[in-house]
Motif scaffolding. Structure first.
Motif, PDB file in Angstrom:
ATOM      1  N   MET A 128      75.265  82.956  85.641  1.00  0.00           N
ATOM      2  CA  MET A 128      76.359  82.007  86.072  1.00  0.00           C
ATOM      3  C   MET A 128      77.767  82.114  85.450  1.00  0.00           C
ATOM      4  SD  MET A 128      73.970  78.662  85.212  1.00  0.00           S
ATOM      5  CE  MET A 128      73.471  79.299  83.508  1.00  0.00           C
ATOM      6  N   LEU A 129      78.675  81.966  86.385  1.00  0.00           N
ATOM      7  CA  LEU A 129      79.977  82.110  86.038  1.00  0.00           C
ATOM      8  C   LEU A 129      80.855  80.980  86.530  1.00  0.00           C
ATOM      9  CD1 LEU A 129      81.033  85.700  86.920  1.00  0.00           C
ATOM     10  CD2 LEU A 129      80.909  84.819  84.589  1.00  0.00           C
ATOM     11  N   ASP A 130      81.866  80.521  85.644  1.00  0.00           N
ATOM     12  CA  ASP A 130      82.461  79.192  85.745  1.00  0.00           C
ATOM     13  C   ASP A 130      83.486  79.615  87.259  1.00  0.00           C
ATOM     14  OD1 ASP A 130      84.219  76.869  86.110  1.00  0.00           O
ATOM     15  OD2 ASP A 130      84.959  77.352  83.767  1.00  0.00           O
ATOM     16  N   ALA A 131      83.098  78.688  88.245  1.00  0.00           N
ATOM     17  CA  ALA A 131      84.064  78.905  89.434  1.00  0.00           C
ATOM     18  C   ALA A 131      85.197  77.994  89.583  1.00  0.00           C
ATOM     19  CB  ALA A 131      82.962  78.646  90.530  1.00  0.00           C
ATOM     20  N   ARG A 132      85.484  77.474  88.507  1.00  0.00           N
ATOM     21  CA  ARG A 132      86.444  76.212  88.560  1.00  0.00           C
ATOM     22  C   ARG A 132      86.115  75.304  89.506  1.00  0.00           C
ATOM     23  NH1 ARG A 132      90.398  78.836  85.019  1.00  0.00           N
ATOM     24  NH2 ARG A 132      89.116  80.187  83.830  1.00  0.00           N
TER      25      ARG A 132
END
Length: 263
Positions: A128-132
């Motif tokens: 998972m990565l922060d997509a804003r």
């Protein structure tokens, strides 16, 4: 390590997050560097690349390929990575090897476990990565310890944290826990992990062997969000990226010429 593996030379970088991660490798020797990312990536990446190559006593033209995180991630960061990868590869006449950033997150999480003393066993990872914009990029992967390879088990997606779906008993990995932690209802161990250049290097030989390297002009970003490309601002950004590619290619050619002239 085989003689063929020892002959491989890589430059790897990722600018998809707030961290600029770089690495170069010559056979089993690896040099890494971590710098501030975000807006500083566009100005700091090329000087850092040239400095690291000089430290490793390698020229751009001697590289097997340029490995870069193609996304998903920060739109500006992805454009920077693609422009620099294109420009350097054009200037040195070498291919590029695009790598999904979520796969690099999964690999970094696996490596952290192994370095921490865990057995290198089969592993399910939800990367998972922060997509804003109150959303998360995610994809699920399975590591086979027998084949020493990754396999994607879900499509790359972007969604609200509450809507994430994962395989049973995954390792949750990424940079989302501080921001979205209470909203991630899935069970599983959590591992803070980024798509590091070192992870890109570990993935590179297998991806290279699969024939996934492409010519420089195919170094394209992977956005996931549909809405990226049609605004005036985005069209201007693409023009700026094209200009940056040309500038980087010129820098690469000058660096290559200087290296060739050095006795």
């Amino acid at each position: 390590m085989s003689a063929d593996t020892q002959a491989l030379r890589w430059l790897a970088f990722d600018t998809s997050t707030d961290v600029l991660s770089l690495a170069v490798a010559r056979g089993d020797r690896v040099w890494t560097r971590t710098l501030p990312g975000g807006a500083q990536s566009s100005s700091g990446l090329i000087p850092a690349v040239l400095s690291m190559l000089a430290e490793a006593d390698m020229s751009l033209a001697s590289l097997t390929a340029i490995v870069f995180g193609r996304g998903p991630g920060s739109f500006t960061g992805l454009r920077t990575a693609c422009a620099v990868a294109q420009g350097l590869a054009f200037g040195a006449d070498i291919p590029v090897l695009p790598v999904d950033t979520l796969l690099a997150v999964a690999e970094e999480a696996r490596w952290q476990r192994v370095q921490g003393g865990a057995a290198d066993a089969d592993l399910s990872v939800l990367a998972m990565l922060d997509a804003r914009m109150d959303e998360v990029y995610s994809a699920a992967y399975q590591w086979s310890s027998a084949n020493r390879s990754w396999q994607g088990v879900s499509a790359l997606q972007v969604s609200a944290p509450e809507k994430l779906q994962a395989p049973s008993s995954p390792l949750l990995a990424g940079n989302v826990f501080e921001v979205y932690g209470p909203r991630l209802a899935m069970p599983g161990d959590r591992c803070q992990a980024l798509p590091t250049a070192a992870a890109l290097l570990r993935l590179a030989p297998s991806l290279w062997a699969q024939g996934l390297a492409v010519p420089a002009d195919q170094a394209m970003p992977l956005y996931i969000r549909d809405k990226v490309a049609n605004t005036t601002a985005e069209r201007e950004a693409m023009k700026a990226q094209a200009a940056q590619v040309a500038q980087v290619a010129q820098v690469a050619q000058v660096a290559q010429t200087k290296a060739a002239e050095t006795p």
